[in-house]
Design an enzyme around this catalytic site. Structure first.
Site, PDB file in Angstrom:
ATOM      1  N   GLU A 182      47.328  45.153  29.970  1.00 19.30           N
ATOM      2  CA  GLU A 182      47.516  43.898  29.286  1.00 19.30           C
ATOM      3  C   GLU A 182      48.573  44.435  28.007  1.00 19.30           C
ATOM      4  OE1 GLU A 182      48.276  41.096  28.932  1.00 19.30           O
ATOM      5  OE2 GLU A 182      46.335  40.199  29.441  1.00 19.30           O
ATOM      6  N   ASP A 201      46.640  36.727  32.492  1.00 17.79           N
ATOM      7  CA  ASP A 201      46.632  35.456  31.650  1.00 17.79           C
ATOM      8  C   ASP A 201      47.149  34.216  32.744  1.00 17.79           C
ATOM      9  OD1 ASP A 201      49.128  36.145  31.877  1.00 17.79           O
ATOM     10  OD2 ASP A 201      49.669  36.032  29.509  1.00 17.79           O
TER      11      ASP A 201
END
Ligand SMILES: *[C@@H]1O[C@H](CO)[C@@H](O)[C@H](O)[C@H]1NC(C)=O
Ligand SMILES: *[C@@H]1O[C@H](CO)[C@@H](O)[C@H](O)[C@H]1NC(C)=O
Ligand SMILES: *[C@@H]1O[C@H](CO)[C@@H](O)[C@H](O)[C@H]1NC(C)=O
Ligand SMILES: *[C@@H]1O[C@H](CO)[C@@H](O)[C@H](O)[C@H]1NC(C)=O
Ligand SMILES: *[C@@H]1O[C@H](CO)[C@@H](O)[C@H](O)[C@H]1NC(C)=O
Ligand SMILES: *[C@@H]1O[C@H](CO)[C@@H](O)[C@H](O)[C@H]1NC(C)=O
Ligand SMILES: *[C@@H]1O[C@H](CO)[C@@H](O)[C@H](O)[C@H]1NC(C)=O
Length: 497
Positions: free
Chosen positions: A221, A296
């Site tokens: 991430e 995401d």
């Protein structure tokens, strides 16, 4: 007597079936908590469904299972169910018994798909044919915009808990966009911060390894990592094998990236050691599973997935090495991407429409716009040339072909926003991929249908006399299901001029 009893003893001790990857992980004390593959069973005893497909003709679904427990997928089930229509992969079942199935990914913080509810696209069921020891099977060919996810899992690592994962991928299908991932991600489909993901990444995003990529990296991430920090790790090599085994694992304080040629040889360790600083230690894994997208739902990447698992616990290198030996023994190999009447490289062709309205119309072009026009042998040479195409080796893959305009040498039929254009090649990877086409037996039983290499759900289609790369029932008006088979089927004959 001695020989007979030895033989008898051997019968009792020799394993009757080869252990699958998940049997090997279980023996190592790090059992699979998710096991996904459209090509084969990953436990020697698994005989349940591997994946589900949905067909364009009537919306019906069917499940594909292995030919036998622990075996290769029964590709015949797919081939007969999808005859004369298109099929999409709707579900990749979890073989671990934990119901961690992968389905169409929902919209996320970074991107929405083109489906009315913002979901990502589903993969065409026939985009990635392979053989395993000679038996045909299909992988999951993921173009940009396509992704699978499970946000409500069971048994997947959360927080800083230890886990491992491997995936078998196509080493030649990638790009630099975010993110062709398989692994652990946010349950909200939003970026909730550093350390909230731990997934295998494959591609050229993040200049993190040696050479120009593609690399096996880890998406943790807000960072595609090759090692302990954001610097280049020269031990993380550019991958050149057609089939690649990619490994990522993590436990408190340490983690590793490994990889190798899925067809032969051993795994190498590209990194093993400290976690990056800046929010990645301890990890805050959330336990969702993603395939083909970022945490995401960034969905600009492409790649091909054949099989992969996630484990509970940090697998030993020895366990992973045994899994690699099992993968190599599975015998992944390429197979033909085309079917139907041959469209030979070196020939020059014309394409006649088969829809009843339009059987005197041929694929031609007016400037950059590709259209259909009524053409006959009596027409001017200029019109005949505009409806004539050289067949050349596929600019992105010699397994398929490209079509060069006979009146504009160096310009090819390519798709852009799913419309077809005759554009001069700029030599880029994107152009070459957009201009590569894989002919198959015609969907309406005649001639050929011309499938996009890079977006295998999309076919040459005439719609109001303009040519598109259309998908059956997709988001655009030219994707209409009515007459889809007819409008995407062409009689490919000798060129007019
Ligand atoms: C494979 O699928 C075909 C078509 O559905 C079916 O006829 C055949 O029995 C299946 N084979 C096995 C071994 O299940
Ligand atoms: C990144 O890690 C490598 C290997 O430990 C080290 O040699 C290098 O100095 C680090 N770079 C930075 C910017 O911290
Ligand atoms: C991967 O292994 C196969 C089978 O041995 C071999 O043919 C191929 O050349 C290898 N690929 C690379 C890049 O070494
Ligand atoms: C579509 O194709 C089928 C099968 O070739 C044919 O029977 C039918 O007449 C065609 N319909 C139209 C409208 O072209
Ligand atoms: C071409 O012209 C000839 C002579 O006028 C005519 O007989 C023939 O039908 C025409 N062919 C086509 C395909 O229009
Ligand atoms: C391809 O042709 C279209 C239509 O003329 C044009 O808009 C586009 O810029 C061209 N693309 C390239 C790469 O030449
Ligand atoms: C279905 O496809 C097969 C193989 O291409 C062909 O022989 C058959 O005519 C097709 N049937 C229809 C109804 O389109």
């Amino acid at each position: 007597m001695f020989q007979f009893s030895s033989l008898l003893a051997l019968c009792f001790v020799a394993p009757l079936v080869t252990a699958g990857p998940c049997d090997i992980y279980a023996s190592g004390g790090t059992p699979c908590v998710a096991a996904h593959s459209t090509t084969r069973a990953l436990f020697s005893s698994y005989s349940g469904s591997l994946y589900q497909i949905n067909r364009g003709s009537d919306g019906a679904t069917t499940n594909i299972g292995p030919l036998s427990a622990g075996g290769v997928a029964n590709a015949s089930t797919q081939d007969s169910f999808c005859a004369n229509t298109t099929c999409l992969i709707t579900t990749i079942f979890d073989q671990s018994g934990r119901d961690n199935h992968l389905t169409q990914a929902p919209p996320g913080g970074a991107a929405r798909g083109t489906d009315p509810n913002g979901f990502d696209n589903l993969a065409a069921a026939d985009g990635a044919p392979v053989t395993l020891n000679g038996q045909k099977a299909y992988g999951v060919f993921i173009p940009p915009g396509t992704g699978y996810r499970n946000d409500a899992t069971n048994g997947i690592a959360v927080g800083d808990a230890a886990e491992g994962m491997y995936a078998v991928l196509d080493g030649t299908h990638f790009n630099g966009n975010c993110c062709f991932d398989y692994g652990n991600a946010e349950t909200s489909a939003h970026d909730t911060g550093n350390g909230h993901m731990e997934a295998i990444y494959f591609g050229t995003g993040g200049a993190a390894g040696a050479g120009s990529g593609p690399w096996v990296l880890a998406d943790l991430e807000n960072g595609l990592f090759s090692g302990p920090n954001r610097s280049v790790n020269p031990s993380d090599p550019t991958i050149t094998s057609r089939f690649v085994t990619a490994v990522v694992k993590g436990e408190p304080g340490t983690w590793a990236i490994r990889g190798g040629n899925a067809s032969s040889g051993l795994l190498s360790t590209f990194w093993s050691g400290a976690r990056p600083s800046g929010g990645y230690n301890p990890m805050q894994k959330e336990g969702a599973i993603i395939l083909g997208i970022g945490g995401d739902n960034s969905n600009g990447a492409q790649g091909t997935f054949y099989e992969g698992v996630m484990t509970s616990g940090y697998p030993s290198d020895a366990t992973e090495n045994s899994v690699q030996a099992n993968v190599a023994a599975a015998g992944y190999a390429t197979t033909s991407l085309t079917s139907g009447p041959a469209i030979s490289v070196g020939s020059a062709v014309s394409f006649r429409a088969t829809t009843a309205c339009c059987t005197t119309r041929y694929i031609a072009h007016t400037g950059a716009t590709v259209n259909t026009q009524v053409v006959s042998s009596n027409d001017t040479n200029a019109l005949k040339l505009s409806a004539s195409w050289n067949v050349v080796a596929g600019l992105a893959s010699s397994a398929c072909v490209s079509f060069e305009s006979r009146d504009t040498p160096g310009s090819f039929i390519r798709h852009s926003d799913f419309q077809l254009f005759v554009n001069a090649t700029d030599g880029s990877k994107l152009f070459r991929e957009d201009a590569t086409w894989c002919p198959r037996a015609g969907l309406n039983g005649q001639g050929n249908s011309i499938r996009s290499w890079s977006y295998p759900a999309h076919y040459f289609r005439h719609f109001n006399a303009i040519l598109y790369a259309a998908s059956n029932g997709g988001a655009d008006t030219f994707d209409a299901t009515a007459l889809f088979n007819n409008d995407t089927t062409w009689i490919v004959g000798p060129a007019f001029a």
